[in-house]
Scaffold this active site. Structure first.
Site, PDB file in Angstrom:
ATOM      1  N   GLU A 112       0.840  -1.207   0.000  1.00  0.00           N
ATOM      2  CA  GLU A 112       0.000   0.000   0.000  1.00  0.00           C
ATOM      3  C   GLU A 112       0.871   1.251   0.000  1.00  0.00           C
ATOM      4  OE1 GLU A 112      -2.751   1.219  -0.370  1.00  0.00           O
ATOM      5  OE2 GLU A 112      -4.410   0.106   0.500  1.00  0.00           O
ATOM      6  N   ASP A 113       0.344   2.328  -0.550  1.00  0.00           N
ATOM      7  CA  ASP A 113       1.018   3.613  -0.407  1.00  0.00           C
ATOM      8  C   ASP A 113       0.769   4.165   0.991  1.00  0.00           C
ATOM      9  OD1 ASP A 113      -1.649   3.725  -1.166  1.00  0.00           O
ATOM     10  OD2 ASP A 113      -1.494   5.693  -2.095  1.00  0.00           O
ATOM     11  N   ASP A 116      -4.481   4.623   6.376  1.00  0.00           N
ATOM     12  CA  ASP A 116      -5.035   5.778   7.088  1.00  0.00           C
ATOM     13  C   ASP A 116      -6.038   5.249   8.109  1.00  0.00           C
ATOM     14  OD1 ASP A 116      -6.547   8.183   7.658  1.00  0.00           O
ATOM     15  OD2 ASP A 116      -5.745   9.091   5.861  1.00  0.00           O
ATOM     16  N   LYS A 144      -0.664   6.399   9.241  1.00  0.00           N
ATOM     17  CA  LYS A 144      -1.086   7.473  10.154  1.00  0.00           C
ATOM     18  C   LYS A 144      -1.546   6.793  11.444  1.00  0.00           C
ATOM     19  CE  LYS A 144      -2.769  10.707   6.604  1.00  0.00           C
ATOM     20  NZ  LYS A 144      -3.979  11.350   6.044  1.00  0.00           N
ATOM     21  N   PHE A 165      -3.693  15.349   5.722  1.00  0.00           N
ATOM     22  CA  PHE A 165      -3.796  14.876   4.346  1.00  0.00           C
ATOM     23  C   PHE A 165      -2.516  15.164   3.562  1.00  0.00           C
ATOM     24  CE2 PHE A 165      -5.427  14.609   0.017  1.00  0.00           C
ATOM     25  CZ  PHE A 165      -6.254  13.496   0.109  1.00  0.00           C
ATOM     26  N   ASP A 172      -3.240  11.147  -4.310  1.00  0.00           N
ATOM     27  CA  ASP A 172      -3.930  12.251  -4.993  1.00  0.00           C
ATOM     28  C   ASP A 172      -4.867  13.022  -4.082  1.00  0.00           C
ATOM     29  OD1 ASP A 172      -5.871  10.072  -4.780  1.00  0.00           O
ATOM     30  OD2 ASP A 172      -7.118  11.289  -6.096  1.00  0.00           O
ATOM     31  N   ARG A 178      -0.738  12.901  -8.190  1.00  0.00           N
ATOM     32  CA  ARG A 178      -0.102  11.577  -8.168  1.00  0.00           C
ATOM     33  C   ARG A 178       1.285  11.602  -8.784  1.00  0.00           C
ATOM     34  NH1 ARG A 178      -4.093   7.848  -6.649  1.00  0.00           N
ATOM     35  NH2 ARG A 178      -6.169   8.156  -7.533  1.00  0.00           N
TER      36      ARG A 178
END
Ligand SMILES: O=P(O)(O)OC[C@H]1O[C@H](OP(=O)(O)OP(=O)(O)O)[C@H](O)[C@@H]1O
Ligand code: HPA
Length: 187
Positions: A112-113, A116, A144, A165, A172, A178
């Site tokens: 995963e990037d 959250d 996070k 964020f 994005d 991106r």
């Protein structure tokens, strides 16, 4: 008269749609974090060929750089999931493109990037539960910790960040950002 740092800072600030973002994590820091994850993972999978599964769209850059750092035999596939609308999670994670590969007996590492709220990895965890895997691990470039409320163990974490964020390096804001090679944080 404006001071030089103030002018430089203004220059580096970017705008995407209606929001302003400031530089947060450099390309070098991103590369070091990814290289470290690749090293850890190759150490843990010396005896087998893991299947890496990148989570589109956001993870495309992480996966690309990760693969360049991972020197042992491995396989790669992608799955496409989405739940964010602008800056808010919709709480409904949809699978937009699935997997068509038999993964029975395989060790799978989801890449995963960002993790959250954890809604996406929770959905992935459910999705892989009946696939008869040898093992399922999760790797993420960003976590996070203040936002993550799930019990699923995240095995490999690149960088822990505060609950604000971010955009860039695959991530994005409403479709934009991106392609940035560094990560920016909401101002
Ligand atoms: O832990 P969560 O709160 O679920 O957030 C993490 C997910 O959110 C982003 O995907 P998004 O749904 O925005 O789709 P995208 O990858 O196409 O941008 C990101 O790429 C993760 O997959
Ligand atoms: O901070 C974020 N930025 C972009 N996409 C995201 N998806 C979950 N969290 C984020």
């Amino acid at each position: 008269m404006l001071s030089l740092p103030f002018i430089l800072n203004l220059k580096m600030e970017i705008q995407l749609h209606d929001k302003h973002f400031v530089p947060f994590i450099s390309a070098d820091e991103l590369d070091s974090a990814i290289a470290k994850m690749a090293k850890q993972i190759s150490k843990d999978f010396q005896e087998e060929v893991p299947v890496f599964i990148g989570v589109l769209n956001g993870a495309f850059m992480v996966v690309s750089d990760f693969m360049k750092h991972y020197k042992n035999p491995c396989e790669l596939s992608f799955i496409k999931m989405a739940s964010y609308d602008g800056m808010e999670t919709t709480h409904e994670v949809k699978q937009l493109i699935g997997l068509n590969q038999d993964l029975t007996g395989r060790s799978v590492v989801i890449i995963e990037d960002i993790v959250d709220t954890g809604n996406t990895i929770e959905e992935l965890h459910k999705l892989f539960a009946d696939k008869n895997l040898k093992q399922l691990k999760f790797a993420t470039l960003f976590l996070k910790p203040e936002a993550y409320k799930k019990d699923i163990k995240i095995d490999y974490i690149g960088i822990e960040i505060e609950n604000k964020f971010i955009v860039g390096f695959g991530l994005d804001y409403d479709g934009l950002g991106r392609n940035l090679s560094e990560v920016y944080q909401l101002k």
